[in-house]
Design a protein around this motif. Structure first.
Motif, PDB file in Angstrom:
ATOM      1  N   THR A  34       1.395  -1.001  -0.106  1.00 46.52           N
ATOM      2  CA  THR A  34      -0.482  -0.064   0.198  1.00 46.52           C
ATOM      3  C   THR A  34       1.292   1.320  -0.174  1.00 46.52           C
ATOM      4  OG1 THR A  34      -1.992  -0.878   1.072  1.00 46.52           O
ATOM      5  CG2 THR A  34      -1.656   1.301   0.732  1.00 46.52           C
ATOM      6  N   GLY A  35       1.652   1.404   0.764  1.00 45.97           N
ATOM      7  CA  GLY A  35       2.730   2.736   1.051  1.00 45.97           C
ATOM      8  C   GLY A  35       3.595   3.185  -0.454  1.00 45.97           C
ATOM      9  N   ALA A  36       3.898   1.956  -0.846  1.00 45.20           N
ATOM     10  CA  ALA A  36       5.214   2.331  -2.608  1.00 45.20           C
ATOM     11  C   ALA A  36       3.899   2.728  -3.897  1.00 45.20           C
ATOM     12  CB  ALA A  36       5.716   1.174  -2.942  1.00 45.20           C
ATOM     13  N   TRP A  37       2.509   2.364  -3.468  1.00 40.33           N
ATOM     14  CA  TRP A  37       1.376   2.795  -4.361  1.00 40.33           C
ATOM     15  C   TRP A  37       1.080   3.930  -3.905  1.00 40.33           C
ATOM     16  CZ3 TRP A  37      -3.946   3.229  -2.481  1.00 40.33           C
ATOM     17  CH2 TRP A  37      -4.708   3.836  -3.185  1.00 40.33           C
ATOM     18  N   ILE A  63       9.474   0.137   4.787  1.00 36.43           N
ATOM     19  CA  ILE A  63       8.205  -0.840   4.172  1.00 36.43           C
ATOM     20  C   ILE A  63       7.441   0.383   4.865  1.00 36.43           C
ATOM     21  CG2 ILE A  63       6.470  -1.877   3.018  1.00 36.43           C
ATOM     22  CD1 ILE A  63       8.730  -2.220   0.982  1.00 36.43           C
ATOM     23  N   LEU A  64       6.489   1.065   4.284  1.00 40.78           N
ATOM     24  CA  LEU A  64       5.724   1.516   5.459  1.00 40.78           C
ATOM     25  C   LEU A  64       4.390   0.831   5.699  1.00 40.78           C
ATOM     26  CD1 LEU A  64       5.450   5.153   3.166  1.00 40.78           C
ATOM     27  CD2 LEU A  64       7.096   4.442   4.764  1.00 40.78           C
ATOM     28  N   ARG A  65       4.179   1.650   6.987  1.00 39.93           N
ATOM     29  CA  ARG A  65       2.609  -0.100   7.700  1.00 39.93           C
ATOM     30  C   ARG A  65       2.263   1.720   7.596  1.00 39.93           C
ATOM     31  NH1 ARG A  65       7.256  -1.779  11.591  1.00 39.93           N
ATOM     32  NH2 ARG A  65       7.365  -3.662  10.842  1.00 39.93           N
ATOM     33  N   ASP A 232      -7.201  12.128   5.660  1.00 43.32           N
ATOM     34  CA  ASP A 232      -5.781  12.685   4.655  1.00 43.32           C
ATOM     35  C   ASP A 232      -4.924  13.228   4.003  1.00 43.32           C
ATOM     36  OD1 ASP A 232      -6.768   9.468   4.966  1.00 43.32           O
ATOM     37  OD2 ASP A 232      -7.794   9.379   2.787  1.00 43.32           O
ATOM     38  N   CYS A 233      -5.236  14.656   4.769  1.00 39.71           N
ATOM     39  CA  CYS A 233      -3.525  15.254   4.701  1.00 39.71           C
ATOM     40  C   CYS A 233      -3.134  14.923   4.820  1.00 39.71           C
ATOM     41  CB  CYS A 233      -4.706  16.448   5.673  1.00 39.71           C
ATOM     42  SG  CYS A 233      -3.368  18.292   5.764  1.00 39.71           S
ATOM     43  N   ILE A 234      -2.806  14.014   6.204  1.00 39.67           N
ATOM     44  CA  ILE A 234      -1.622  13.459   6.349  1.00 39.67           C
ATOM     45  C   ILE A 234      -1.871  11.681   6.125  1.00 39.67           C
ATOM     46  CG2 ILE A 234       0.773  13.229   7.921  1.00 39.67           C
ATOM     47  CD1 ILE A 234      -0.277  15.780   8.929  1.00 39.67           C
ATOM     48  N   HIS A 235      -1.327  11.195   5.901  1.00 39.93           N
ATOM     49  CA  HIS A 235      -1.247   9.861   5.648  1.00 39.93           C
ATOM     50  C   HIS A 235      -0.478   9.641   6.710  1.00 39.93           C
ATOM     51  CE1 HIS A 235      -4.030  10.858   1.651  1.00 39.93           C
ATOM     52  NE2 HIS A 235      -4.133   9.334   1.631  1.00 39.93           N
ATOM     53  N   HIS A 236       0.660   9.785   6.410  1.00 42.24           N
ATOM     54  CA  HIS A 236       1.888   9.026   7.104  1.00 42.24           C
ATOM     55  C   HIS A 236       2.733   9.491   8.055  1.00 42.24           C
ATOM     56  CE1 HIS A 236       5.537   6.036   7.421  1.00 42.24           C
ATOM     57  NE2 HIS A 236       3.938   5.172   7.548  1.00 42.24           N
ATOM     58  N   GLY A 246       3.419  13.764  -1.422  1.00 43.00           N
ATOM     59  CA  GLY A 246       2.253  13.452  -1.768  1.00 43.00           C
ATOM     60  C   GLY A 246       1.593  12.198  -1.998  1.00 43.00           C
ATOM     61  N   ALA A 247       0.329  12.098  -2.017  1.00 40.42           N
ATOM     62  CA  ALA A 247      -0.269  11.083  -2.597  1.00 40.42           C
ATOM     63  C   ALA A 247      -0.970  10.898  -4.188  1.00 40.42           C
ATOM     64  CB  ALA A 247      -1.423  10.272  -1.709  1.00 40.42           C
ATOM     65  N   CYS A 248      -0.863   9.852  -4.744  1.00 41.71           N
ATOM     66  CA  CYS A 248      -1.070   9.530  -6.079  1.00 41.71           C
ATOM     67  C   CYS A 248      -2.246   9.435  -6.646  1.00 41.71           C
ATOM     68  CB  CYS A 248      -1.099   8.296  -6.526  1.00 41.71           C
ATOM     69  SG  CYS A 248      -1.610   6.662  -5.733  1.00 41.71           S
ATOM     70  N   VAL A 249      -2.947  10.067  -5.281  1.00 41.40           N
ATOM     71  CA  VAL A 249      -4.120   9.711  -5.408  1.00 41.40           C
ATOM     72  C   VAL A 249      -4.599  11.337  -5.220  1.00 41.40           C
ATOM     73  CG1 VAL A 249      -5.021   7.267  -5.314  1.00 41.40           C
ATOM     74  CG2 VAL A 249      -5.145   8.724  -3.929  1.00 41.40           C
ATOM     75  N   ASP A 250      -3.725  12.435  -4.886  1.00 43.50           N
ATOM     76  CA  ASP A 250      -4.578  13.891  -4.298  1.00 43.50           C
ATOM     77  C   ASP A 250      -5.076  14.241  -5.766  1.00 43.50           C
ATOM     78  OD1 ASP A 250      -3.476  13.356  -2.395  1.00 43.50           O
ATOM     79  OD2 ASP A 250      -1.358  14.277  -2.287  1.00 43.50           O
ATOM     80  N   ILE A 251      -6.447  14.702  -5.102  1.00 46.78           N
ATOM     81  CA  ILE A 251      -6.780  15.727  -6.545  1.00 46.78           C
ATOM     82  C   ILE A 251      -5.752  16.750  -7.356  1.00 46.78           C
ATOM     83  CG2 ILE A 251      -8.913  16.987  -7.493  1.00 46.78           C
ATOM     84  CD1 ILE A 251      -9.507  14.782  -7.732  1.00 46.78           C
ATOM     85  N   ASP A 252      -5.205  17.283  -5.931  1.00 44.58           N
ATOM     86  CA  ASP A 252      -4.240  18.535  -6.135  1.00 44.58           C
ATOM     87  C   ASP A 252      -3.095  18.870  -5.506  1.00 44.58           C
ATOM     88  OD1 ASP A 252      -3.429  21.309  -6.844  1.00 44.58           O
ATOM     89  OD2 ASP A 252      -5.047  22.120  -6.067  1.00 44.58           O
ATOM     90  N   PRO A 253      -2.474  18.208  -6.166  1.00 46.42           N
ATOM     91  CA  PRO A 253      -0.779  17.719  -5.228  1.00 46.42           C
ATOM     92  C   PRO A 253      -0.721  18.969  -4.183  1.00 46.42           C
ATOM     93  CG  PRO A 253      -0.861  16.255  -7.062  1.00 46.42           C
ATOM     94  CD  PRO A 253      -2.318  17.507  -7.197  1.00 46.42           C
ATOM     95  N   ARG A 254      -0.263  20.318  -4.946  1.00 44.66           N
ATOM     96  CA  ARG A 254      -0.052  21.305  -4.618  1.00 44.66           C
ATOM     97  C   ARG A 254      -0.695  22.248  -3.437  1.00 44.66           C
ATOM     98  NH1 ARG A 254       1.957  24.739  -9.716  1.00 44.66           N
ATOM     99  NH2 ARG A 254       3.855  23.464 -10.385  1.00 44.66           N
ATOM    100  N   ARG A 255      -2.310  21.972  -3.918  1.00 42.75           N
ATOM    101  CA  ARG A 255      -2.515  22.494  -2.940  1.00 42.75           C
ATOM    102  C   ARG A 255      -2.490  21.354  -1.370  1.00 42.75           C
ATOM    103  NH1 ARG A 255      -9.879  24.040  -3.180  1.00 42.75           N
ATOM    104  NH2 ARG A 255      -8.917  25.911  -1.667  1.00 42.75           N
ATOM    105  N   SER A 256      -3.151  19.983  -1.968  1.00 50.84           N
ATOM    106  CA  SER A 256      -2.102  19.309  -0.305  1.00 50.84           C
ATOM    107  C   SER A 256      -0.713  19.606   0.550  1.00 50.84           C
ATOM    108  CB  SER A 256      -2.879  18.039  -1.247  1.00 50.84           C
ATOM    109  OG  SER A 256      -2.434  17.048   0.126  1.00 50.84           O
ATOM    110  N   GLU A 257      -0.435  19.378  -0.463  1.00 50.82           N
ATOM    111  CA  GLU A 257       1.039  19.868   0.010  1.00 50.82           C
ATOM    112  C   GLU A 257       0.830  21.518   0.957  1.00 50.82           C
ATOM    113  OE1 GLU A 257       5.591  21.302  -0.588  1.00 50.82           O
ATOM    114  OE2 GLU A 257       4.320  20.773  -2.550  1.00 50.82           O
ATOM    115  N   ALA A 258       0.438  22.165   0.481  1.00 49.72           N
ATOM    116  CA  ALA A 258       0.316  23.498   1.621  1.00 49.72           C
ATOM    117  C   ALA A 258      -0.168  23.435   2.199  1.00 49.72           C
ATOM    118  CB  ALA A 258      -0.839  24.629   0.413  1.00 49.72           C
ATOM    119  N   SER A 259      -1.690  22.716   2.469  1.00 53.04           N
ATOM    120  CA  SER A 259      -2.407  22.479   3.645  1.00 53.04           C
ATOM    121  C   SER A 259      -1.537  21.147   4.396  1.00 53.04           C
ATOM    122  CB  SER A 259      -4.229  21.390   3.111  1.00 53.04           C
ATOM    123  OG  SER A 259      -4.731  22.588   2.316  1.00 53.04           O
TER     124      SER A 259
END
Length: 304
Positions: A34-37, A63-65, A232-236, A246-259
């Motif tokens: 899951t983590g790598a994906w 490997i992330l848990r 999911d602002c922070i997954h891990h 960021g997460a591969c499923v972030d709709i707006d990666p830049r905004r996600s990082e800023a948040s």
């Protein structure tokens, strides 16, 4: 992937925040892949560079848990559940989420939250692993699991997905886990301003857009103490050290990082307890300045 058979629930992990006990309602650990994906930039070398992630949040090979769970607490008599996991028996494209058979509801009841006693369900966003237990199957129909509860999410969130060109898997998720709650008149859409929205004394929704447009974090305050549930602002926890991951499923990666950066800066070196919606045990901790970014100082669950 086959789901392990259901077993008797064990003691429910919890943390004390002022006069409130916050319970972690476990659903299922997610597979090692899951983590790598999910966080493809969190490479084994990057993870290995953060010794504090081991052994709780990553293994020796990097490997992330990652887990799936909810948080439940009672605030001034109001029984609150934050996010509802993946759910049992749901048809999902992700094999780790498909047709689960877990003890989630028994664990919830063990913590003192039988489904018909839950008053408020907060949905940080409308992804399949956060809305699944909104419903359960009865006589071949998906019906609300929490029939007395007010379910709330951001109006921005629901309206975004209403206008989104969904693939069939996402449409299925809305059909079985969101629309039945709407049709029962149990879903309230809230306008959440940039400064946040108080929905009960000591309970505040904070906009953290990016992962999805209407994503929310949840702030709990009691007796001069506070806690923040990430969604999911922070997954891990690796994202504390590397907020740009960021997460591969972030709709707006830049905004996600800023948040994420804004949220972490507000929590750093305070006594606010961070509760990660996907953090593996010990799940909670304090955000501590660490080099150019941060690390998590774990706070174990209260002894039982």
């Amino acid at each position: 992937m086959s789901t392990p058979p259901a077993t008797e629930p064990t003691a429910v992990p919890s943390w004390t925040v002022g006069g409130v006990t916050v319970h972690r309602i476990d659903e299922v650990p997610l597979p090692p892949a899951t983590g790598a994906w999910l966080l493809p930039d969190a490479t084994p070398d990057l993870v290995a560079g953060q010794d504090w992630l081991r052994p709780h949040f990553a293994d020796d090979s990097g490997i992330l848990r990652i887990d799936s769970h909810s948080f439940a607490f009672t605030l001034d008599g109001l029984r609150v559940l934050v996010d509802t996991g993946i759910g049992n028996g749901k048809q999902r494209a992700n094999p780790a989420w498909h047709d689960l058979d877990t003890d989630y509801l028994r664990r919830l009841a063990t913590a003192g939250f039988p489904p018909d006693k839950v008053d408020l369900v907060i949905l940080t966003h409308l992804h399949a692993d956060h809305v699944g237990w909104n419903t359960r199957q009865t006589d071949g129909e998906w019906v609300p699991t929490f029939p007395r509860a007010r379910h709330v999410t951001s109006r921005t969130e629901r309206e975004f997905w209403a206008g989104y060109d969904m693939e069939e898997a996402r449409e299925q998720m809305f059909r079985d886990s969101v629309i039945p709650v709407e049709e029962a008149g149990l879903l309230d859409l809230l306008d959440v301003p940039a400064a946040g929205l108080d929905i009960a004394p000591g309970l505040r929704l904070l906009p953290t857009p990016g992962h999805t447009p209407g994503h929310l974090a949840v702030e709990l305050t009691s007796g001069g103490r506070s806690a923040l549930i990430t969604g999911d602002c922070i997954h891990h926890p690796v994202q504390l050290a590397h907020p740009a991951v960021g997460a591969c499923v972030d709709i707006d990666p830049r905004r996600s990082e800023a948040s994420r950066r804004t949220l972490l800066a507000s929590l750093a070196d305070t006594d606010t307890l961070l509760l990660g919606t996907h953090f593996a045990p010990p799940t909670a901790g304090h955000v501590v300045s660490h080099g150019p970014a941060y690390r998590l100082s774990p706070v174990p669950a209260d002894p039982h």
